[in-house]
Design a protein around this motif. Sequence first.
Motif, mmCIF file in Angstrom:
data_model
loop_
_atom_site.group_PDB
_atom_site.id
_atom_site.type_symbol
_atom_site.label_atom_id
_atom_site.label_comp_id
_atom_site.label_asym_id
_atom_site.label_seq_id
_atom_site.Cartn_x
_atom_site.Cartn_y
_atom_site.Cartn_z
ATOM 1 N N ALA A 186 11.775 16.271 66.414
ATOM 2 C CA ALA A 186 10.437 15.686 66.579
ATOM 3 C C ALA A 186 10.291 14.368 65.814
ATOM 4 C CB ALA A 186 9.381 16.682 66.113
ATOM 5 N N ASN A 187 11.375 13.910 65.184
ATOM 6 C CA ASN A 187 11.394 12.662 64.417
ATOM 7 C C ASN A 187 10.408 12.671 63.243
ATOM 8 O OD1 ASN A 187 12.628 10.199 63.983
ATOM 9 N ND2 ASN A 187 11.023 9.071 65.059
ATOM 10 N N ALA A 188 10.201 13.840 62.655
ATOM 11 C CA ALA A 188 9.271 13.979 61.528
ATOM 12 C C ALA A 188 9.853 13.442 60.228
ATOM 13 C CB ALA A 188 8.881 15.441 61.354
ATOM 14 N N PHE A 189 11.159 13.195 60.211
ATOM 15 C CA PHE A 189 11.814 12.715 58.995
ATOM 16 C C PHE A 189 12.127 11.220 59.067
ATOM 17 C CE2 PHE A 189 13.107 17.261 59.067
ATOM 18 C CZ PHE A 189 12.520 17.634 57.864
ATOM 19 N N TRP A 190 11.366 10.488 59.813
ATOM 20 C CA TRP A 190 11.652 9.064 60.012
ATOM 21 C C TRP A 190 11.705 8.292 58.692
ATOM 22 C CZ3 TRP A 190 8.067 5.609 58.264
ATOM 23 C CH2 TRP A 190 6.787 6.110 58.014
ATOM 24 N N SER A 191 10.989 8.749 57.671
ATOM 25 C CA SER A 191 10.949 8.004 56.413
ATOM 26 C C SER A 191 11.945 8.535 55.368
ATOM 27 C CB SER A 191 9.538 8.031 55.824
ATOM 28 O OG SER A 191 9.188 9.349 55.461
ATOM 29 N N TYR A 192 12.718 9.541 55.725
ATOM 30 C CA TYR A 192 13.663 10.159 54.786
ATOM 31 C C TYR A 192 15.059 9.579 54.973
ATOM 32 C CZ TYR A 192 10.427 13.950 53.593
ATOM 33 O OH TYR A 192 9.373 14.689 53.134
ATOM 34 N N LYS A 193 15.813 9.499 53.873
ATOM 35 C CA LYS A 193 17.225 9.185 53.983
ATOM 36 C C LYS A 193 17.919 10.418 54.564
ATOM 37 C CE LYS A 193 17.368 5.916 50.223
ATOM 38 N NZ LYS A 193 17.873 5.569 48.917
ATOM 39 N N ALA A 194 18.934 10.197 55.363
ATOM 40 C CA ALA A 194 19.602 11.297 56.066
ATOM 41 C C ALA A 194 20.083 12.401 55.126
ATOM 42 C CB ALA A 194 20.760 10.769 56.892
ATOM 43 N N ASN A 195 20.619 12.042 53.963
ATOM 44 C CA ASN A 195 21.146 13.065 53.063
ATOM 45 C C ASN A 195 20.049 13.809 52.305
ATOM 46 O OD1 ASN A 195 20.457 10.894 51.482
ATOM 47 N ND2 ASN A 195 22.277 10.967 50.197
ATOM 48 N N ALA A 196 18.814 13.333 52.336
ATOM 49 C CA ALA A 196 17.709 13.998 51.636
ATOM 50 C C ALA A 196 17.055 15.085 52.488
ATOM 51 C CB ALA A 196 16.660 12.983 51.220
ATOM 52 N N ILE A 197 17.321 15.088 53.776
ATOM 53 C CA ILE A 197 16.654 16.026 54.682
ATOM 54 C C ILE A 197 16.995 17.473 54.352
ATOM 55 C CG2 ILE A 197 16.457 16.759 57.090
ATOM 56 C CD1 ILE A 197 16.738 13.809 57.867
ATOM 57 N N LYS A 198 18.208 17.740 53.907
ATOM 58 C CA LYS A 198 18.587 19.126 53.614
ATOM 59 C C LYS A 198 17.872 19.677 52.382
ATOM 60 C CE LYS A 198 22.851 17.992 51.108
ATOM 61 N NZ LYS A 198 22.284 16.817 50.511
ATOM 62 N N ASP A 199 17.312 18.792 51.542
ATOM 63 C CA ASP A 199 16.650 19.199 50.313
ATOM 64 C C ASP A 199 15.126 19.051 50.386
ATOM 65 O OD1 ASP A 199 19.139 19.698 49.093
ATOM 66 O OD2 ASP A 199 19.352 17.580 48.601
ATOM 67 N N VAL A 200 14.555 19.345 51.534
ATOM 68 C CA VAL A 200 13.114 19.198 51.702
ATOM 69 C C VAL A 200 12.402 20.264 50.863
ATOM 70 C CG1 VAL A 200 11.221 19.259 53.367
ATOM 71 C CG2 VAL A 200 13.434 18.336 54.042
ATOM 72 N N PRO A 201 11.490 19.846 49.966
ATOM 73 C CA PRO A 201 10.740 20.836 49.186
ATOM 74 C C PRO A 201 9.918 21.743 50.116
ATOM 75 C CG PRO A 201 10.431 18.624 48.308
ATOM 76 C CD PRO A 201 11.144 18.471 49.619
ATOM 77 N N ASP A 202 9.710 22.974 49.698
ATOM 78 C CA ASP A 202 9.029 23.946 50.544
ATOM 79 C C ASP A 202 7.627 23.493 50.939
ATOM 80 O OD1 ASP A 202 11.247 25.583 50.517
ATOM 81 O OD2 ASP A 202 10.513 26.835 48.880
ATOM 82 N N ASP A 203 6.869 22.906 50.007
ATOM 83 C CA ASP A 203 5.510 22.492 50.344
ATOM 84 C C ASP A 203 5.508 21.349 51.362
ATOM 85 O OD1 ASP A 203 6.492 20.765 48.299
ATOM 86 O OD2 ASP A 203 4.445 20.162 47.808
ATOM 87 N N ILE A 204 6.508 20.489 51.300
ATOM 88 C CA ILE A 204 6.613 19.402 52.280
ATOM 89 C C ILE A 204 7.038 19.954 53.636
ATOM 90 C CG2 ILE A 204 7.784 17.221 52.844
ATOM 91 C CD1 ILE A 204 5.751 17.075 50.475
ATOM 92 N N LEU A 205 7.890 20.969 53.633
ATOM 93 C CA LEU A 205 8.270 21.624 54.886
ATOM 94 C C LEU A 205 7.035 22.208 55.562
ATOM 95 C CD1 LEU A 205 10.529 22.477 56.840
ATOM 96 C CD2 LEU A 205 10.729 24.581 55.522
ATOM 97 N N VAL A 206 6.175 22.868 54.788
ATOM 98 C CA VAL A 206 4.925 23.418 55.341
ATOM 99 C C VAL A 206 4.100 22.290 55.950
ATOM 100 C CG1 VAL A 206 2.734 24.533 54.773
ATOM 101 C CG2 VAL A 206 4.868 25.435 53.822
ATOM 102 N N GLU A 207 3.933 21.202 55.205
ATOM 103 C CA GLU A 207 3.148 20.065 55.702
ATOM 104 C C GLU A 207 3.703 19.533 57.025
ATOM 105 O OE1 GLU A 207 2.341 15.371 54.586
ATOM 106 O OE2 GLU A 207 3.241 16.672 53.085
#
Length: 112
Positions: A18-39
Amino acid sequence: MDQKNRQKKELIRRLKKANAFWSYKANAIKDVPDDILVELVMLHLDLDDINILFEIYPYKFVKKAWIENVVAQGEMYYVLNKFFAWYYFKMKKPGAYVRSMATRELNKKLAA
């Protein structure tokens, strides 16, 4: 890998699609904090995916993350938050609840 981790990985996969990680660096996506995942799930995915959040996390955690990360964004998501307040959190007056929680979060940030 347990069921909850599989579900989290699947939600992250759907968020990437869904392109929700457009502002994230590719290697940071695997470490998404739980509260941000909920958001991100609440803002970018559908009701079936949001329901999975309640299987992964306790009700109180999802509600807290929703208030602090989605409701706190204010008017932009007012209608969506009103729906969430009614549908998921069973508020009798969802509009008033969303407005009061948004104000509370704003006041917390101003006091910090």
